[in-house]
Design a protein around this motif. Structure first.
Motif, mmCIF file in Angstrom:
data_model
loop_
_atom_site.group_PDB
_atom_site.id
_atom_site.type_symbol
_atom_site.label_atom_id
_atom_site.label_comp_id
_atom_site.label_asym_id
_atom_site.label_seq_id
_atom_site.Cartn_x
_atom_site.Cartn_y
_atom_site.Cartn_z
ATOM 1 N N UNK A 217 0.834 -1.212 0.000
ATOM 2 C CA UNK A 217 0.000 0.000 0.000
ATOM 3 C C UNK A 217 0.866 1.258 0.000
ATOM 4 N N UNK A 218 0.391 2.268 -0.707
ATOM 5 C CA UNK A 218 1.152 3.504 -0.851
ATOM 6 C C UNK A 218 0.245 4.707 -0.572
ATOM 7 N N UNK A 219 0.636 5.556 0.365
ATOM 8 C CA UNK A 219 0.022 6.870 0.509
ATOM 9 C C UNK A 219 0.771 7.804 -0.449
ATOM 10 N N UNK A 220 0.101 8.245 -1.502
ATOM 11 C CA UNK A 220 0.777 8.986 -2.566
ATOM 12 C C UNK A 220 1.437 10.269 -2.065
ATOM 13 N N UNK A 225 7.052 14.829 -4.131
ATOM 14 C CA UNK A 225 5.960 15.756 -4.394
ATOM 15 C C UNK A 225 5.611 15.781 -5.882
ATOM 16 N N UNK A 226 4.323 15.657 -6.175
ATOM 17 C CA UNK A 226 3.860 15.719 -7.552
ATOM 18 C C UNK A 226 3.765 14.372 -8.246
ATOM 19 N N UNK A 227 4.199 13.313 -7.582
ATOM 20 C CA UNK A 227 4.139 11.981 -8.185
ATOM 21 C C UNK A 227 2.687 11.522 -8.299
ATOM 22 N N UNK A 228 2.308 11.034 -9.476
ATOM 23 C CA UNK A 228 0.952 10.554 -9.700
ATOM 24 C C UNK A 228 0.933 9.034 -9.840
ATOM 25 N N UNK A 229 -0.278 8.482 -9.773
ATOM 26 C CA UNK A 229 -0.441 7.044 -9.977
ATOM 27 C C UNK A 229 0.051 6.651 -11.361
ATOM 28 N N UNK A 230 -0.227 7.484 -12.349
ATOM 29 C CA UNK A 230 0.232 7.190 -13.706
ATOM 30 C C UNK A 230 1.760 7.170 -13.777
ATOM 31 N N UNK A 275 -9.511 9.267 -6.639
ATOM 32 C CA UNK A 275 -8.834 10.555 -6.477
ATOM 33 C C UNK A 275 -7.326 10.468 -6.663
ATOM 34 N N UNK A 276 -6.787 9.260 -6.694
ATOM 35 C CA UNK A 276 -5.342 9.109 -6.835
ATOM 36 C C UNK A 276 -4.581 9.428 -5.572
#
Length: 312
Positions: A217-220, A225-230, A275-276
């Motif tokens: 599991x990852x808390x984005x 900073x600025x890293x997205x799921x994509x 929400x990503x």
């Protein structure tokens, strides 16, 4: 015509040894076997090692260390010493040994090819490191990231006693273990994923023979900073685009752990909420395939310079 390289499996009667032996039949190698009555005879084992180009150790940790000492004694005596592929946990972080996960980095296949001592990865670390190492290398996950790993494996990964327990009538449907948080795979995961801290790792066993899912599991907001799921998907895709064994797949709402049983590939996925904000990274593999004997065949092929094909 050059003679086929000779492979001796020390411990070929065990679960991993039997799987490796079966897969070796697809490679252009000759398998050297010791008479079953002499498999534990040190002299018979040394004789087999002296005949081999590569020795595969499918033994408990202490027995593997003893076997390596036998090989080293051959060299001391002026005899030909074979290459070694060790399937135990004894040498996975040891100096002088190359880690046998070819997908670890761009240079890893070459390192394995040139090595005389290679440690075959553990099943859980194969999935965990495949997910974590590219993110650390890319700089989106800091080495001090608070990593939590959950995993479920088929019961064949637990050896003979667990297999017997699971296959008896009324065997447990689900078993959570390693709750002292000191599983033997932790040093390997930490070292090769380049983590500064030991992950919280909670393994489990399900009531099915083979298969595995490793999930992280990852808390984005804890990533760069600025890293997205994509971004996570793209990083994994770029790392494994040339691999014949590791595939980055589309996220799914459900995963069946034993879907890759009998295969040597591994599937990676990035699942996320709408929400990503949160993500779950998953690796699905066969604990006896890419998690053990399948990986061994990859390494054997590299070490001997032969074609590995791919088990399906």
């Amino acid at each position: 015509m050059m003679a086929e390289p000779v492979v001796f499996i020390d411990g070929e009667a065990g679960t991993t040894g039997l799987e490796i032996r079966e897969r070796l039949l697809s490679l252009p190698v000759r398998i050297y076997s010791v008479d079953p009555a002499r498999r534990k005879d040190p002299q018979a084992r040394v004789e087999a090692m002296a005949e081999a180009d590569l020795v595969v150790l499918c033994l408990p940790d202490d027995a593997s260390r003893e076997a390596v000492a036998m090989v080293e004694q051959l060299a001391t005596d002026g005899r030909k010493a074979p290459k070694i592929l060790d399937a135990s946990t004894a040498f996975r972080t040891a100096p002088g040994w190359v880690y046998g996960f070819p997908e670890l980095s761009e240079d890893q296949p070459e390192a394995i090819m040139r090595a005389n001592r290679v440690s075959n990865p553990g099943c859980y670390p194969t999935g965990a490191i495949a997910l974590l190492r590219p993110l650390v290398d890319a700089g989106v996950m800091a080495p001090d990231f608070p990593v939590t790993i959950n995993a479920i494996s088929g019961y064949t990964g637990g050896g003979r006693s667990m297999i017997e327990e699971q296959e008896r009538e009324g065997g447990p449907a689900f078993l959570l273990y390693g709750l002292n948080l000191a599983h033997k795979h932790l040093p390997e995961i930490r070292s090769h994923a380049l983590l500064e801290h030991r992950p919280v790792f909670v393994p489990s066993v399900g009531h099915f023979p083979r298969g595995m899912i490793v999930s992280i599991p990852i808390h984005m907001n804890l990533l760069e900073k600025g890293t997205t799921v994509e971004d996570l998907r793209v990083i994994l895709e770029k790392r494994y685009v040339a691999s014949s064994f590791v595939t980055v797949c589309k996220a799914e709402n459900t995963l069946v752990a034993d879907a890759l049983a009998g295969q040597d590939g591994m599937e990676l996925r990035v699942h996320a909420d709408h929400e990503g904000r949160n993500a779950v990274l998953t690796a699905r593999l066969d604990n006896l395939g890419k998690g053990a004997s399948g990986a061994a065949i990859q390494n054997i092929a590299l070490m001997l310079g032969v074609s590995p094909g791919r088990g399906e």
